[in-house]
Write an enzyme that holds these catalytic residues in place. Sequence first.
Site, PDB file in Angstrom:
ATOM      1  N   ASP A 510       0.858  -1.167   0.000  1.00 20.11           N
ATOM      2  CA  ASP A 510       0.000   0.000   0.000  1.00 20.11           C
ATOM      3  C   ASP A 510       0.904   1.229   0.000  1.00 20.11           C
ATOM      4  OD1 ASP A 510      -2.380   1.536   0.247  1.00 20.11           O
ATOM      5  OD2 ASP A 510      -2.000   1.726   2.390  1.00 20.11           O
ATOM      6  N   ASP A 696      -2.133  -0.909   5.698  1.00 19.82           N
ATOM      7  CA  ASP A 696      -2.482  -0.304   6.991  1.00 19.82           C
ATOM      8  C   ASP A 696      -3.905   0.189   7.102  1.00 19.82           C
ATOM      9  OD1 ASP A 696      -2.300   1.948   5.306  1.00 19.82           O
ATOM     10  OD2 ASP A 696      -1.765   3.218   7.003  1.00 19.82           O
ATOM     11  N   ASP A 700      -7.428  -2.118   2.974  1.00 18.17           N
ATOM     12  CA  ASP A 700      -6.454  -3.198   2.775  1.00 18.17           C
ATOM     13  C   ASP A 700      -6.897  -4.501   3.429  1.00 18.17           C
ATOM     14  OD1 ASP A 700      -4.642  -1.496   1.430  1.00 18.17           O
ATOM     15  OD2 ASP A 700      -3.899  -0.746   3.342  1.00 18.17           O
TER      16      ASP A 700
END
Length: 801
Positions: A510, A696, A700
């Site tokens: 990410d 995080d 996700d």
Amino acid sequence: MATPVSCFHCGLPVLTGNAYTAVVLKEERIFCCPGCQAVAQTIIAGGLESYYQHRSEPSANPEALPGVLPDELLLLDREDIQKPFVSTSDNISQTRLLIEGITCAACGWLIEKHLKQLPGVLEATLNLSNHRLFISWDAEQVALSDLMKTIRHIGYAAHPWQPDKVSEQMQADNRRALRKLGVAGLLWMQVMMASMATWPEFNLDLSAGMDGLLRWTSLILTTPIVFYCSSEFFTGALRDLRTRHLTMDVSVSLAIAGAYAAGIWSTVTGQGDLYFDAAGMFALFLLSGRYLERRARERTTAATTQLVNLLPASCLRLTAEGNSERILLSELQQGDQLLVPPGNLIPADGRILSGQSSVDESLLTGEYLPLTKQPGDTVAAGTLNIEGPLTIDVVALGEATQLSAIVRLLERAQSLKPRLAELADTVAQWFLISVLLIAAIVGLVWWQIDPSRAFWVVLSLLVATCPCALSLATPTALTTATGSLHKLGLLITKGHVLESFQKVDTVIFDKTGTLTEGKLTLKRILPLAQLNEHDCHQLAAALESHSEHPIARAFGRTQLAAHNVSSAPGLGLEGTVQGQQLRIGRPDYVSALGDYPAPAMPSAEGQWLLLGDHQQALAWFALDDQLRADAPALLDACRARGWHVLLLSGDSSPMVQHIAQQLQIEDARGGLTPDDKLNVLKDLHSQGRHVLMLGDGVNDVPVLAAADISIAMGSATDLAKTTADAILLSNRLSSLVSALSVAKKTRRVIIENLGWATLYNGLVIPFAAVGWVTPGWAALGMSVSSLLVVLNALRLTRFSE
């Protein structure tokens, strides 16, 4: 922008134009904030200026320490609150405080010297290994709250220290295990000397009376080893027999009991070898192996239980008359109404009844920008109220809060067993059953050949083939590796992680809060009027210094004073600086001050704030999220292993491709929904790839749940942490680079341990079966085998940050 220099007290960067100064060691020193300046002046006033000559590390920034409220400190002077952690006799009180902010040995000297100067303080001793301060004082001359204020004035934070039940139990178990090990070692050495005197090899030609005395002495000295030091083996064996699940405790108990019984028979009859030395050696070396295993396990447990208490110690409860009273968090009840001033942590999950503010929920959501909250919205315990006072209705406390889910992850980390460990346990159990059958057959054969040797051969076989090393091979390595990773900042919450690392060939990252810092920094200043960059920065910093918003931290400190500063949640700040009415924030909010059109943003990249007065816009400030310094090293480590790297982000801005270019990531995709990310993962799985995901945010979570290995950042959402297989508590990507090395070495150590344990047990069976191995040598061989396994696993502790 001005060149930064380091603060003399804490070492943080400070703009020279914003510096606070004080004379220390006969030179004018520069400080980053009034807090550091005040601490230095307090130290000098106390005659302890030499502290700065002897310290080896910069001191902690006092403004970074947990906040302390005067009325909260006064609660600690109540007798009912002091009762659990303060002992008082004849007005002399004693307690232990946990000190935050200690950086080197000079800190201990400073704290002790400063406290001992106070009237009424009788003793102050700081333990630098655990940062606990023992203090004794006259309760009539000085209050505990005054002592804690004094510690705060010299740059440290103090909290009442109370050992939790888990820590106390762990320490008690450790002391008991060490005591048993010490007793076994001391007595075994005496038994060895007494037994060796009876050996024919020494040809001491003892009289019958002396021989008998030595035998009875050996029996008396061995009895505590068997019934006290080895009690846990017999307890475990009885438990295993009741549950019909054989473990090495059964084999150990049979061996110790057999050697002890044989020694008793030899003592009573006065014939044959004693074998008390074999029983003692067996117990001593096995206890040594278990003690080392216990210490390795404690490293993990101690590291995971040292969590920072994210909830405040007290809160403001509203009475029926509408007044507020400060109470301890333990006195709070569901349904109470609380007042949470700006800058305070929210003590419980609740619903906003009145007030409007911004709340920093980075603890739970991973989003570094605060969210605007208004009546009817929910707030979570441990989040930070930033801009305005809030009245909330308490709906959940303690274990029912969202914050408690993070703590429950630790229990899961301790309870789950990896597949390799379960396989080793199964193999050890079947191996033990096989050994018991072989021992029975060998005993019958020797009974036919030489009945006088049958017992000793069976005893040697049981001792030599105890599957201690086989059972310890995997858990000691995994426990030690888990502890090492936790020290590096990576908490393993599921057992398969270290094994699965070897299969990974693809990694998904990410962007926000993962590859980037997740916090704003000031990148550019674009003046729009006659003021230069420095002057614009000073005006903006003066306004922002009155805000707890994360954006304010990007502007640093200034000595310019701002007056009558008010906050408009979600819009910006307004106040007076040098007689000039100013606003900073959203362009429409700033331009409304003078009713002029807002200028166009210079760029679509990053976040732009406008500074203006009632006549015109003065400057643009560009804030942006910064790439983590250790991100390139992690990417290099992934490529060195031949992994395919992807960047999947929900951010639709050009920053995604900008970050990808910086890190040389060829496959970068932005503007993805959670379903989009999950579809990408499914495509990778259909290609037969094993995927590691690092993220995080809430978006996700589906990918974290579906990936072969998922790692959540320490600043991730609560849900992401619960879903992930591991948590990067330190938020340092460099820890993952070390984790890859630890995983590789752990697998090698496990294979080495299993190989050695299997080889030893396989080779010793035929030698013991034909009577070539005595019980003494069998005990030594088994114990050394187990110790080698544990010591080999402890090599995994040799990793540094």
